[in-house]
Design a protein around this motif. Structure first.
Motif, PDB file in Angstrom:
ATOM      1  N   ARG A 153       0.831  -1.210   0.000  1.00 17.55           N
ATOM      2  CA  ARG A 153       0.000   0.000   0.000  1.00 17.55           C
ATOM      3  C   ARG A 153       0.867   1.262   0.000  1.00 17.55           C
ATOM      4  O   ARG A 153       0.541   2.248  -0.668  1.00 17.55           O
ATOM      5  CB  ARG A 153      -0.959  -0.006   1.181  1.00 17.55           C
ATOM      6  CG  ARG A 153      -2.190  -0.869   0.938  1.00 17.55           C
ATOM      7  CD  ARG A 153      -3.212  -0.738   2.062  1.00 17.55           C
ATOM      8  NE  ARG A 153      -2.856  -1.521   3.229  1.00 17.55           N
ATOM      9  CZ  ARG A 153      -2.970  -2.834   3.332  1.00 17.55           C
ATOM     10  NH1 ARG A 153      -3.435  -3.533   2.332  1.00 17.55           N
ATOM     11  NH2 ARG A 153      -2.644  -3.461   4.432  1.00 17.55           N
ATOM     12  N   THR A 184       2.207   1.712  -3.503  1.00 14.36           N
ATOM     13  CA  THR A 184       1.128   2.160  -4.397  1.00 14.36           C
ATOM     14  C   THR A 184       0.929   3.669  -4.286  1.00 14.36           C
ATOM     15  O   THR A 184       0.644   4.342  -5.269  1.00 14.36           O
ATOM     16  CB  THR A 184      -0.190   1.421  -4.061  1.00 14.36           C
ATOM     17  OG1 THR A 184       0.023   0.024  -4.215  1.00 14.36           O
ATOM     18  CG2 THR A 184      -1.333   1.863  -4.945  1.00 14.36           C
ATOM     19  N   ARG A 185       1.107   4.193  -3.081  1.00 16.03           N
ATOM     20  CA  ARG A 185       0.952   5.636  -2.861  1.00 16.03           C
ATOM     21  C   ARG A 185       2.242   6.400  -3.132  1.00 16.03           C
ATOM     22  O   ARG A 185       2.304   7.611  -2.916  1.00 16.03           O
ATOM     23  CB  ARG A 185       0.507   5.908  -1.420  1.00 16.03           C
ATOM     24  CG  ARG A 185      -0.875   5.409  -1.121  1.00 16.03           C
ATOM     25  CD  ARG A 185      -1.400   5.939   0.200  1.00 16.03           C
ATOM     26  NE  ARG A 185      -0.449   5.892   1.288  1.00 16.03           N
ATOM     27  CZ  ARG A 185      -0.600   5.186   2.405  1.00 16.03           C
ATOM     28  NH1 ARG A 185      -1.673   4.462   2.583  1.00 16.03           N
ATOM     29  NH2 ARG A 185       0.304   5.231   3.346  1.00 16.03           N
ATOM     30  N   GLU A 225       5.080   5.959  -1.517  1.00 12.54           N
ATOM     31  CA  GLU A 225       5.765   6.213  -0.254  1.00 12.54           C
ATOM     32  C   GLU A 225       6.607   5.003   0.131  1.00 12.54           C
ATOM     33  O   GLU A 225       6.502   3.938  -0.459  1.00 12.54           O
ATOM     34  CB  GLU A 225       4.741   6.469   0.863  1.00 12.54           C
ATOM     35  CG  GLU A 225       3.877   7.688   0.652  1.00 12.54           C
ATOM     36  CD  GLU A 225       2.876   7.861   1.766  1.00 12.54           C
ATOM     37  OE1 GLU A 225       3.160   8.646   2.679  1.00 12.54           O
ATOM     38  OE2 GLU A 225       1.831   7.196   1.727  1.00 12.54           O
ATOM     39  N   ASP A 252       4.106  11.763   7.622  1.00  4.90           N
ATOM     40  CA  ASP A 252       4.987  11.705   6.457  1.00  4.90           C
ATOM     41  C   ASP A 252       5.900  12.919   6.486  1.00  4.90           C
ATOM     42  O   ASP A 252       5.681  13.865   7.246  1.00  4.90           O
ATOM     43  CB  ASP A 252       4.205  11.583   5.154  1.00  4.90           C
ATOM     44  CG  ASP A 252       3.343  12.791   4.841  1.00  4.90           C
ATOM     45  OD1 ASP A 252       3.541  13.856   5.455  1.00  4.90           O
ATOM     46  OD2 ASP A 252       2.477  12.672   3.973  1.00  4.90           O
TER      47      ASP A 252
END
Length: 108
Positions: free
Chosen positions: A36, A39-40, A42, A105
């Motif tokens: 995930r 996918t972003r 990150e 983040d």
């Protein structure tokens, strides 16, 4: 003399183990979390772990209320103002006796 154990008594630990196993199946895996993040766009390197500060109080209070209401399936839980006052009291004393960590983040 001990009373004989019933079938339910003997099965209880096994039923509990099956329940824990089923509950764990619904939790995300480390590999799933990493997927995930990718996918972003990150990575774990893009996440900062730091001590909470007074400036975090509004966001902590809002998150706390949102999660409380979702967990208890209500909209009648404590208000953001109530939680903000509680978080402010918790983060105010210096030196602190406990800790609160914030994950964010790198962009904040």
């Amino acid at each position: 003399m001990k009373a004989p154990r019933t079938l339910a008594d003997r099965l209880a630990p096994h039923v509990a183990a099956v329940r824990r196993w089923l509950a764990a199946r619904g939790r995300p895996t480390g590999a799933g979390n990493a997927r995930r993040l990718r996918t972003r766009g990150e990575s774990l390197d893009s996440i900062v772990l730091r001590d909470a500060v007074a400036a975090d109080v509004p966001a902590l209070a809002e998150l706390h209320v949102m999660l409380w209401n979702a967990t208890y399936r209500t909209a009648r839980g404590p208000t953001v103002a109530t939680r903000a006052a509680q978080w402010a009291r918790l983060l105010a004393p210096e030196p602190r006796t406990g800790f609160v960590l914030v994950l964010e983040d790198r962009t904040g």
